[in-house]
Design a protein around this motif. Sequence first.
Motif, PDB file in Angstrom:
ATOM      1  N   GLY A 116       0.770  -1.354  -0.015  1.00  0.00           N
ATOM      2  CA  GLY A 116       0.104  -0.195  -0.083  1.00  0.00           C
ATOM      3  C   GLY A 116       0.915   1.247  -0.008  1.00  0.00           C
ATOM      4  N   ALA A 117       1.832   1.357   0.889  1.00  0.00           N
ATOM      5  CA  ALA A 117       2.907   2.582   0.599  1.00  0.00           C
ATOM      6  C   ALA A 117       3.434   2.800  -0.484  1.00  0.00           C
ATOM      7  CB  ALA A 117       4.066   2.186   1.901  1.00  0.00           C
ATOM      8  N   LEU A 118       3.857   1.443  -1.279  1.00  0.00           N
ATOM      9  CA  LEU A 118       4.591   1.635  -2.736  1.00  0.00           C
ATOM     10  C   LEU A 118       3.438   2.228  -3.614  1.00  0.00           C
ATOM     11  CD1 LEU A 118       6.966  -1.438  -2.827  1.00  0.00           C
ATOM     12  CD2 LEU A 118       7.468   1.068  -2.492  1.00  0.00           C
ATOM     13  N   ALA A 119       2.225   1.678  -3.560  1.00  0.00           N
ATOM     14  CA  ALA A 119       1.207   2.101  -4.671  1.00  0.00           C
ATOM     15  C   ALA A 119       0.867   3.454  -4.204  1.00  0.00           C
ATOM     16  CB  ALA A 119       0.086   0.906  -4.220  1.00  0.00           C
ATOM     17  N   GLY A 120       0.524   3.758  -3.086  1.00  0.00           N
ATOM     18  CA  GLY A 120       0.073   5.209  -2.876  1.00  0.00           C
ATOM     19  C   GLY A 120       1.037   6.208  -2.932  1.00  0.00           C
ATOM     20  N   GLY A 121       2.272   5.867  -2.370  1.00  0.00           N
ATOM     21  CA  GLY A 121       3.407   6.830  -2.332  1.00  0.00           C
ATOM     22  C   GLY A 121       4.047   7.163  -3.839  1.00  0.00           C
ATOM     23  N   VAL A 122       4.231   5.911  -4.543  1.00  0.00           N
ATOM     24  CA  VAL A 122       4.916   6.167  -5.787  1.00  0.00           C
ATOM     25  C   VAL A 122       3.921   6.498  -6.558  1.00  0.00           C
ATOM     26  CG1 VAL A 122       6.447   4.973  -7.277  1.00  0.00           C
ATOM     27  CG2 VAL A 122       6.953   4.675  -4.870  1.00  0.00           C
ATOM     28  N   GLY A 123       3.032   5.717  -6.891  1.00  0.00           N
ATOM     29  CA  GLY A 123       1.914   6.093  -7.775  1.00  0.00           C
ATOM     30  C   GLY A 123       2.481   5.374  -9.376  1.00  0.00           C
ATOM     31  N   LEU A 176      -4.241   1.369   3.218  1.00  0.00           N
ATOM     32  CA  LEU A 176      -3.170   2.154   3.388  1.00  0.00           C
ATOM     33  C   LEU A 176      -2.943   2.968   2.111  1.00  0.00           C
ATOM     34  CD1 LEU A 176      -0.804   3.448   5.054  1.00  0.00           C
ATOM     35  CD2 LEU A 176       0.746   1.662   4.353  1.00  0.00           C
ATOM     36  N   ARG A 177      -3.219   2.574   0.986  1.00  0.00           N
ATOM     37  CA  ARG A 177      -3.172   3.187  -0.263  1.00  0.00           C
ATOM     38  C   ARG A 177      -3.975   4.152  -0.137  1.00  0.00           C
ATOM     39  NH1 ARG A 177      -6.105   2.952  -4.922  1.00  0.00           N
ATOM     40  NH2 ARG A 177      -4.972   3.526  -6.671  1.00  0.00           N
TER      41      ARG A 177
END
Length: 297
Positions: A116-123, A176-177
Motif C-alpha cells: 500500500g505504501a509503494l502504491a499510494g506513495g509512488v503511484g 493504506l493506499r
Amino acid sequence: MAAPAIPIGQGVDRRASRGLWGDAARRLLRNKPALVGLFFIFLFVVAAVFAPVLAPYGPLEGGLAQRLEPPSPAHVMGTDSQGRDEYSRVLFGAQVSLVAGVASVVMGVAIGGTIGALAGGVGGKLDSVLMRVVDVLLAVPGILLAIGIVAFLGRGLPQIMFAVAVVNVPIFARILRGSLLSLRESDYVTASRSLGASGTRILLRHLLPNSLSPLIVAATLALATAIIDVAGLGFLGLGPPDPRTPEWGTMLTDSTKFIRQAPWLLLFPGAAIVISAVGFNLLGDGLRESLDPRMRR
C-alpha cells in the motif's frame, strides 16, 4: 463603558491537547465497550503467558480411566476423550491460538502495508500493477484462499499463519493506499514539495505517520477474524500435524463426535474463541472512534 476583563485562561477549554495518540488514549479510556474488550484480551493474554502456572494439569496429561468426565471440582471444565483436563488444554490453547492470530496479522500488516505504501506513495505504473495483483487476491474468497495455501504448503501452524496473513494482505494494502492518496494533495505535503523535499522524505516523514491510524484500527479488527480463521482451519483438519496439540479449532474437531455425550467439550473452546474475538472487535471499534477526528467530542 469598558467590558469587564476576563482572567487569562477563563472561558477556554483547559484540557490541553496531548497530541493525536495522547488524545486518542484519553478518549479510549472513556469508552466502556472498548474497556470491556481490553479486559477480555487481558484475560486471554494472562492465560497464555501464565498457562504453566494456572493449569492444574499438563495439556497432554490424562488417562482413559478419566475420559469424558463432566465438570467437577477436580476438573472444572471436565475431561476429553483421552482423559485430559479440558481447562488446562483451553489455557494452553490460548498460547497457540493467540500467537497464531497475532503473528498472521503482523505479517499481513507488514506485507500489505509495504504494498500500500509503494502504491499510494509512488503511484504511476507501479500503483497499477500492485493494485491489479491485490484485485486478483480480493476476487478469491478468503477462506478458500487460505485452505488452498495450507493444502499446497502442508499442515502446520506456520503454514496457517502465512495463509491467514495472505488473506489479509489486500485489505491492508487497500486501506493504506487509500489513506495515502487522500493526503497527497494536503497543504503540508504541497508546502514540503515546494521546499524541495524528495518524494521519499515526504512519504516517510509526512504521509505515512498521518496514514497509520486507519491501518492500526483495521489490524485490531482483523485480529478477531484471524483467530476465527486459525480455529476454522484447525477445525477442518488443517491444523498442527500432532493431533494432541491444544489448539482451539483442533479441540472442537476432536469433540464433534461427542456432542451429545459430552457437550462441554464444544462449549468451552468455542466460548474461548467467541470471547477473544468479541474482545478484539470491541477494542477495534473503540480505537476507530478514538482516532477518527469526525467522532471527537
